[in-house]
Design a protein around this motif. Structure first.
Motif, PDB file in Angstrom:
ATOM      1  N   VAL B 163       0.860  -1.185   0.000  1.00 22.84           N
ATOM      2  CA  VAL B 163       0.000   0.000   0.000  1.00 22.84           C
ATOM      3  C   VAL B 163       0.896   1.235   0.000  1.00 22.84           C
ATOM      4  O   VAL B 163       2.072   1.152   0.354  1.00 22.84           O
ATOM      5  CB  VAL B 163      -0.928   0.024   1.238  1.00 22.84           C
ATOM      6  N   ASP B 164       0.321   2.388  -0.402  1.00 23.73           N
ATOM      7  CA  ASP B 164       1.110   3.622  -0.408  1.00 23.73           C
ATOM      8  C   ASP B 164       0.442   4.680   0.454  1.00 23.73           C
ATOM      9  O   ASP B 164      -0.387   5.445  -0.017  1.00 23.73           O
ATOM     10  CB  ASP B 164       1.281   4.147  -1.833  1.00 23.73           C
ATOM     11  N   PRO B 165       0.784   4.715   1.745  1.00 21.76           N
ATOM     12  CA  PRO B 165       0.185   5.676   2.662  1.00 21.76           C
ATOM     13  C   PRO B 165       0.947   6.999   2.682  1.00 21.76           C
ATOM     14  O   PRO B 165       0.807   7.784   3.619  1.00 21.76           O
ATOM     15  CB  PRO B 165       0.298   4.971   4.007  1.00 21.76           C
ATOM     16  N   VAL B 202       2.846  -3.066   3.924  1.00 22.99           N
ATOM     17  CA  VAL B 202       2.286  -4.281   3.308  1.00 22.99           C
ATOM     18  C   VAL B 202       0.993  -4.652   4.027  1.00 22.99           C
ATOM     19  O   VAL B 202       0.784  -4.283   5.190  1.00 22.99           O
ATOM     20  CB  VAL B 202       3.263  -5.478   3.404  1.00 22.99           C
ATOM     21  N   ARG B 203       0.126  -5.350   3.310  1.00 20.65           N
ATOM     22  CA  ARG B 203      -1.115  -5.842   3.885  1.00 20.65           C
ATOM     23  C   ARG B 203      -1.398  -7.240   3.334  1.00 20.65           C
ATOM     24  O   ARG B 203      -0.830  -7.636   2.311  1.00 20.65           O
ATOM     25  CB  ARG B 203      -2.294  -4.919   3.523  1.00 20.65           C
ATOM     26  N   ALA B 204      -2.252  -7.984   4.038  1.00 18.85           N
ATOM     27  CA  ALA B 204      -2.754  -9.281   3.570  1.00 18.85           C
ATOM     28  C   ALA B 204      -4.051  -9.546   4.325  1.00 18.85           C
ATOM     29  O   ALA B 204      -4.647  -8.602   4.869  1.00 18.85           O
ATOM     30  CB  ALA B 204      -1.736 -10.383   3.823  1.00 18.85           C
ATOM     31  N   ARG B 240       5.220 -10.730  -6.436  1.00 18.99           N
ATOM     32  CA  ARG B 240       5.607  -9.361  -6.805  1.00 18.99           C
ATOM     33  C   ARG B 240       6.021  -8.584  -5.558  1.00 18.99           C
ATOM     34  O   ARG B 240       7.039  -7.906  -5.528  1.00 18.99           O
ATOM     35  CB  ARG B 240       4.444  -8.657  -7.506  1.00 18.99           C
ATOM     36  N   THR B 241       5.216  -8.721  -4.511  1.00 19.65           N
ATOM     37  CA  THR B 241       5.492  -7.983  -3.280  1.00 19.65           C
ATOM     38  C   THR B 241       6.844  -8.377  -2.706  1.00 19.65           C
ATOM     39  O   THR B 241       7.690  -7.531  -2.410  1.00 19.65           O
ATOM     40  CB  THR B 241       4.392  -8.271  -2.244  1.00 19.65           C
ATOM     41  N   PHE B 242       7.074  -9.686  -2.611  1.00 16.37           N
ATOM     42  CA  PHE B 242       8.324 -10.158  -2.018  1.00 16.37           C
ATOM     43  C   PHE B 242       9.518  -9.703  -2.852  1.00 16.37           C
ATOM     44  O   PHE B 242      10.541  -9.263  -2.317  1.00 16.37           O
ATOM     45  CB  PHE B 242       8.298 -11.681  -1.883  1.00 16.37           C
ATOM     46  N   GLU B 243       9.355  -9.765  -4.185  1.00 20.83           N
ATOM     47  CA  GLU B 243      10.462  -9.346  -5.059  1.00 20.83           C
ATOM     48  C   GLU B 243      10.759  -7.856  -4.874  1.00 20.83           C
ATOM     49  O   GLU B 243      11.907  -7.439  -4.743  1.00 20.83           O
ATOM     50  CB  GLU B 243      10.130  -9.640  -6.524  1.00 20.83           C
TER      51      GLU B 243
END
Lengths: 600, 600
Positions: B163-165, B202-204, B240-243
């Protein structure tokens, strides 16, 4: 050369002779009293500063006086030319004495710091020791000031008499013994003069405004020892009191023999409250193998919750105090209207005269604040005896005063419009009145501490983005100190719950430097308001009986509940006081107590 | 035999086999989460109790469940027949688990107490050890429940996205490094899932209602290690997130390798927050010579003060949430008037449908409380899926719900009159609304903690001698937990000041068992209100956009300021939402947002 600069210089000479690197003096007495006797005003003698709550540090090249926000203006004025610098406390950037000393002596090996251990609280000295990497040498030299202060007053010794607040001293002593038993302690040492006067049901006038006896009290399972100055007393009243207590098995010991007596308690676990235990006594205890159980004094809470006799006494004292206040306000209004020359000082003197005509009046409960216009903007303004400002036919006059009566203690503030008021004066006056009323009207659940309802008194001010820097309310003693704990109503998160039988002041204000000050104060009795499915409820009953001048009120700012409260309060004031007043004053009071509706 | 009695019996068999004298289980997970994943609902599996915040103790002859006031009624119902006894907490006479164990085993030499160290907070276990004269043997056996709970769910592993806060993770990591440097520490271990999600952006969906990733984060001056389950993940988004994070130099390590990694920190001074550090991890740290710097996580305060991007996101999320609420309330009113069969459960389902039509809706932020009549008297009522009460054309319906959106988190309660209301229902409804408004209107000085303004929301209730047992307000995360600290508005004397950018809920209530419940809740944004000679001022801006139903309001109970606030609020609600609604709903909203004057 400035008299006080002179005295500081002679102190430095003494320091050189004794090889002291610093001298630390506190504004307190051996009992941690809020108001010390003349003898203990060492800082005032050395520096000329007359405010309460000041501490002094003198080194070879620096003399500093530490005091709080209330006294900054006064300190700057009084310290001018003395060479003593003001160190501000209760400000975010404050550096307190222990840290300051730690920094000042950092690098210097084993500095010698001299204190008068008898007038320094034990926790204060412990803070100093803790502020150093390796602790400095602290030399305790009780009364060393005598070497400089040759006409220093002795320890006061006024007539000691007994009071009957409904609970005999036997019961109170039994409570103390239960307390010790509960903690597995062998005894308790009372060092606070309030605690001792309450426990023994005795009073005197050893300290200005405070009906206290300078003494210590030691209670063990099988003995009660009262360490008090009695030898040289030659008044029958004190003699009667001492004989009565002796006949009840209370041993009277010389005041200065407390050290030896404590040395005999070697091995005992002894309860004492560090907030009023001085360093000298603590050293004696440590030195003689007494195990100290540092705890809050059980007397503090017990004396805060008034019994039915004390409550009835407070009510009666407030009726007489109300009569004096109403006669004073009536006199004030006539005098100002008639253009008579009345100074702030004259007014305070006249008020004392009215009070002194009331039965059981012993004296004032604190120094009257009689302040007109800008002076009232200083929450702790001291009215000058000479050259006090004259009252004029406009603006606001603030009077904060109280009396000590044989059956109770009073504390009241009224802000009086002397003529035309500016819109801002009216708005401030009304906003503070709303805050006062909103707290007085409060209903709250049992267990609520004062800090949780403090906002009720401030919120009407906050909405206008105004506020005041002092607490909203303090506890008040029964013919004892006008300030007592453990409860209060203020910003600090003091968890002590308000209880039925406790008394607090309700005194919000607004202060505008150079312009005016407003404060409205009644004493409130906390009362049981019954219980229901939601729990038990508490509320307040005003003890103070005196009208709030409606001529400065912006009626539109009051809501229905506030108007109703004010009308009912004024009705009660009139009904209670008018039968005790001469016809003219009663008629005047009737006008002051008229309903808002008839007024607006 | 009762299913749960059966499971307790098999646990006792295991205890006998292992020579365990007692088993202690908490309702938490390895991260001290408020809402644990299914896998960690061990107590629910063992006892059938579904409430949050419960702990369990089982001995040879006693099984006890500890939970607080919110769940007494529910616990009594759900524990019937299980042989598990309810131990009440948050009541004056409470005996917590450590004391209880200490008393239970007093006299017995070296009892063996088994815990699942991974799901037990370190301070909780330390309290247990401290409750014994000589400490008992505490055996930590992580996941021992697996021996009984054969179909126990695994550790959840849902899609991880970024996310982009507004503040990049680099900046947040730099803040953590500054924090460590300031404390002279060699690193910080984040164990709270909220803290980790905030720091890494990050979120899940590993935990119901909470967009979190189960993981640990270790930050040192030269490395960032994220311990997370990634091996078996086979979704492109997570990849993608992990990379992305790896490309930024964040090392991805296996979730269960955190122990070894910490063992390598031997000798390091490591910051960790004990409130979310589990006993297992603490033992590893102690065992491997890591010096622990137990401190409040710096993330808690940093994430509580929202930045401009987060604030704007919260505003936008509340617009969409408001549209969903208005459509729901409109649907509800029509359905009930049309006599359609609607149960509490149906209503909650329909509300979720409306929310799910909003952009960026991820899911609910907690389990919706949909309660009609007596059900609403239970502050944490759980709406039954089967046999839920039907809504009727009278009385009060209470709905407490919230959504998780990509740009913010919402939490709103409305109490809806479904037809005629009793005078008591109207009085309660209005008194609570006054409390809600008085807090929302509050202006207060910078530095004020929430506990000092809590009384503003209660005082209108207190005057009627009514009250509510829960806090008035809690912090809310930005697309994170719906409950977060460090600030709150409640009875407890939490000294944490409210700051501009913080969000709190404003949710007073009144609950009458067997009759009805009322609660009105908006989220408030704390905003800077400028400064003047009295200091800097703060105030609140409501984020929530949804009308309060006027038909149950006793208008005469509102004062002028409250009426003005309500009119202005309803105007804002209508102006903001009506352009986003279909014509019929907009017209309906216009009626709901009409001025009090036109209404009375």
């Amino acid at each position: 050369m400035n008299l006080y600069a002179d005295r500081i210089a002679s102190l430095r000479a003494l320091m050189r002779a004794r090889d002291w690197d610093a001298v630390v003096l506190t504004g307190s007495d051996p009992h941690g009293s809020e108001y010390p006797a003349e003898r203990y005003k060492q800082i005032q003698w050395l520096t000329g500063f007359t405010g309460e709550a000041a501490d002094l540090v003198v080194t070879a090249d620096h003399a500093g006086l530490w005091t709080d926000t209330r006294y900054f203006i006064q300190a700057n004025a009084q310290l001018a030319g003395t060479g003593v610098e003001l160190h501000k406390t209760r400000v975010p950037e404050q550096v307190l004495i222990p840290e300051w000393l730690g920094a000042y002596f950092s690098g210097q090996r084993d500095p010698v710091i001299a204190i008068d251990g008898a007038t320094a609280g034990c926790s204060f000295v412990e803070d100093i020791l803790a502020a150093f990497g390796e602790p400095p040498t602290v030399v305790s030299s009780p009364d060393f000031i005598n070497l400089l202060w040759h006409d220093r007053p002795g320890i006061p010794q006024t007539s000691v008499f007994t009071v009957d607040p409904g609970v005999p001293r036997e019961e109170k002593i039994a409570m103390l013994r239960d307390f010790c038993e509960g903690r597995g302690a062998g005894g308790i040492l009372l060092t606070s003069l309030d605690d001792i006067a309450w426990t023994l049901n005795v009073r005197a006038s050893d300290i200005e405004y405070n009906p206290l006896v300078i003494s210590y009290l030691l209670v063990t399972p099988d003995a009660v020892s009262w360490f008090v100055l009695k030898d040289s007393v030659e008044d029958p009243e004190s003699e009667r009191t001492f004989e009565l207590l002796a006949s009840e098995g209370i041993a009277l010991e010389p005041y200065d023999s407390v050290d030896e007596a404590l040395a005999d308690c070697s091995g005992m676990l002894l309860c004492a409250d560090p907030s009023s235990l001085n360093w000298q006594l603590k050293s004696v205890l440590d030195g003689s193998g007494v195990r100290l159980d540092c705890c809050k004094s059980p007397v503090a809470l017990a004396k805060a919750v008034k019994n039915p006799v004390e409550i009835e006494g407070m009510r009666q004292a407030h009726v007489r105090d109300g009569v004096a206040m109403v006669r004073f306000l009536h006199w004030l209004e006539r005098s100002v209207k008639a253009d008579r020359a009345v100074s702030e000082w004259d007014a305070s003197v006249r008020l004392r005269e009215f009070r002194s005509e009331g039965d059981g009046y012993i004296g004032d409960s604190f120094e009257t604040i009689s302040a007109y216009g800008p002076g009232a903007a200083l929450p702790h303004y001291v009215t000058p005896r000479d050259g006090a400002p004259m009252l004029e036919q406009s603006g606001l006059y603030l009077c904060d005063s109280g009396g000590q009566y044989l059956d109770g203690t009073t504390d009241i503030t009224r802000t009086v419009p002397l003529g035309e008021c500016t819109p801002l004066e009216r708005e401030d006056y009304t906003a503070v009145l709303k805050g006062h009323i909103d707290l007085a009207m409060a209903v709250f659940p049992e267990g609520t501490p004062g800090c949780r309802i403090d906002a009720l008194a401030r919120e009407p001010l906050w909405r206008l983005q105004r506020n005041f820097g002092h607490g909203t309310g303090h506890g008040v003693g029964w013919f004892l100190g006008v300030h007592e704990g453990p409860q209060d109503v203020r910003q600090n998160l003091n968890p002590e719950p308000l209880r039925a039988g406790m008394i607090i002041s309700d005194e919000p204000g607004i202060y505008r430097e150079g312009m005016h000050g407003v404060r409205h104060e009644n004493l409130l009795l906390c009362v049981d308001a019954g219980d229901n499915e939601f729990g038990r409820w508490l509320a307040f009953e005003p003890l103070t009986l005196c009208p709030f001048d409606l001529s400065a009120v912006d009626v539109d700012m009051l809501d229905a509940a506030e108007t109703e409260w004010l009308d009912a309060y004024h009705q009660k004031v009139y009904d209670t006081l008018s039968p005790l007043l001469d016809e003219e004053t009663a008629r005047w009071l009737q006008g002051k107590c008229r309903k808002i509706a008839n007024f607006a």
